[in-house]
Design a protein around this motif. Structure first.
Motif, mmCIF file in Angstrom:
data_model
loop_
_atom_site.group_PDB
_atom_site.id
_atom_site.type_symbol
_atom_site.label_atom_id
_atom_site.label_comp_id
_atom_site.label_asym_id
_atom_site.label_seq_id
_atom_site.Cartn_x
_atom_site.Cartn_y
_atom_site.Cartn_z
ATOM 1 N N ALA A 75 0.832 -1.205 0.000
ATOM 2 C CA ALA A 75 0.000 0.000 0.000
ATOM 3 C C ALA A 75 0.866 1.253 0.000
ATOM 4 O O ALA A 75 0.580 2.211 -0.727
ATOM 5 N N SER A 76 1.921 1.267 0.795
ATOM 6 C CA SER A 76 2.772 2.458 0.840
ATOM 7 C C SER A 76 3.470 2.657 -0.506
ATOM 8 O O SER A 76 3.610 3.787 -0.977
ATOM 9 N N GLY A 77 3.877 1.572 -1.142
ATOM 10 C CA GLY A 77 4.496 1.676 -2.467
ATOM 11 C C GLY A 77 3.520 2.175 -3.511
ATOM 12 O O GLY A 77 3.840 3.062 -4.308
ATOM 13 N N LEU A 78 2.316 1.630 -3.509
ATOM 14 C CA LEU A 78 1.296 2.091 -4.460
ATOM 15 C C LEU A 78 0.919 3.545 -4.213
ATOM 16 O O LEU A 78 0.669 4.298 -5.149
ATOM 17 N N SER A 79 0.881 3.925 -2.972
ATOM 18 C CA SER A 79 0.544 5.296 -2.620
ATOM 19 C C SER A 79 1.554 6.282 -3.210
ATOM 20 O O SER A 79 1.178 7.332 -3.745
ATOM 21 N N VAL A 80 2.829 5.946 -3.137
ATOM 22 C CA VAL A 80 3.875 6.803 -3.714
ATOM 23 C C VAL A 80 3.652 6.954 -5.219
ATOM 24 O O VAL A 80 3.664 8.060 -5.759
ATOM 25 N N LEU A 84 2.437 10.339 -7.357
ATOM 26 C CA LEU A 84 3.248 10.876 -8.455
ATOM 27 C C LEU A 84 2.453 11.006 -9.749
ATOM 28 O O LEU A 84 2.665 11.923 -10.536
ATOM 29 N N LEU A 85 1.530 10.065 -9.971
ATOM 30 C CA LEU A 85 0.727 10.068 -11.189
ATOM 31 C C LEU A 85 -0.583 10.837 -11.046
ATOM 32 O O LEU A 85 -1.323 10.978 -12.016
ATOM 33 N N GLY A 86 -0.880 11.283 -9.837
ATOM 34 C CA GLY A 86 -2.138 11.990 -9.607
ATOM 35 C C GLY A 86 -3.360 11.089 -9.648
ATOM 36 O O GLY A 86 -4.440 11.516 -10.050
ATOM 37 N N VAL A 87 -3.195 9.846 -9.239
ATOM 38 C CA VAL A 87 -4.286 8.873 -9.246
ATOM 39 C C VAL A 87 -4.863 8.759 -7.838
ATOM 40 O O VAL A 87 -4.124 8.537 -6.876
#
Length: 148
Positions: A75-80, A84-87
């Motif tokens: 989750a922390s990796g996806l959050s980063v 960055l992508l504005g998703v």
């Protein structure tokens, strides 16, 4: 190099090292395993012993537990990446099969899909279940989704 463990179901050799040597530099991930405990029992025991503010403990279905810095997970990796992508997390669909996917399942807002041979805990948290990973469950799910 350590001796090959005949009970280790993966062909890779591993090296046994003294704790002092392992901790002599920065540690980003550690693994623990034992032949005397089921991996789920080992995970439960590790979570009782290791405080969450000291390290995050999980398992990826490979017969060992993973120990990483606190707060580091899928989750922390996806959050980063999403930031960055504005998703927005509400727009994220995730797929998983093992306990290390649970934080990602809790983070994603659009949907959570487990493969049918996923760990029981992951299947319980899933919104949907697709075919086994060996049967290209993620690909089949995405093909159906994108073919609508």
């Amino acid at each position: 190099m350590g001796d090959f463990d005949p009970f280790w179901r993966y062909p890779d050799r591993f090296e046994q090292r003294a704790r002092a040597e392992c901790l002599s530099g920065d540690v980003i991930k550690a693994f623990a395993r034992t032949a005397s405990h089921d991996v789920d029992t080992l995970l439960a025991t590790a979570r009782e012993i290791v405080p969450p503010d000291l390290a995050s403990v999980t398992q990826a279905g490979l017969g060992f537990v993973e120990i990483v810095p606190p707060g580091v997970d899928k989750a922390s990796g996806l959050s980063v990446v999403a930031d960055l992508l504005g998703v927005d997390p509400a727009e994220v669909l995730v797929f998983g099969d093992m306990p290390n996917d649970i934080p990602m399942f809790e983070w994603a807002g659009w949907g959570r899909v487990a493969v049918s041979n996923a760990h029981p805990t992951v299947r319980l948290l899933a919104d949907e279940v697709t075919l086994r990973n060996d049967d290209d469950g993620v690909a089949v799910y995405l093909d159906r989704l994108l073919s609508r």
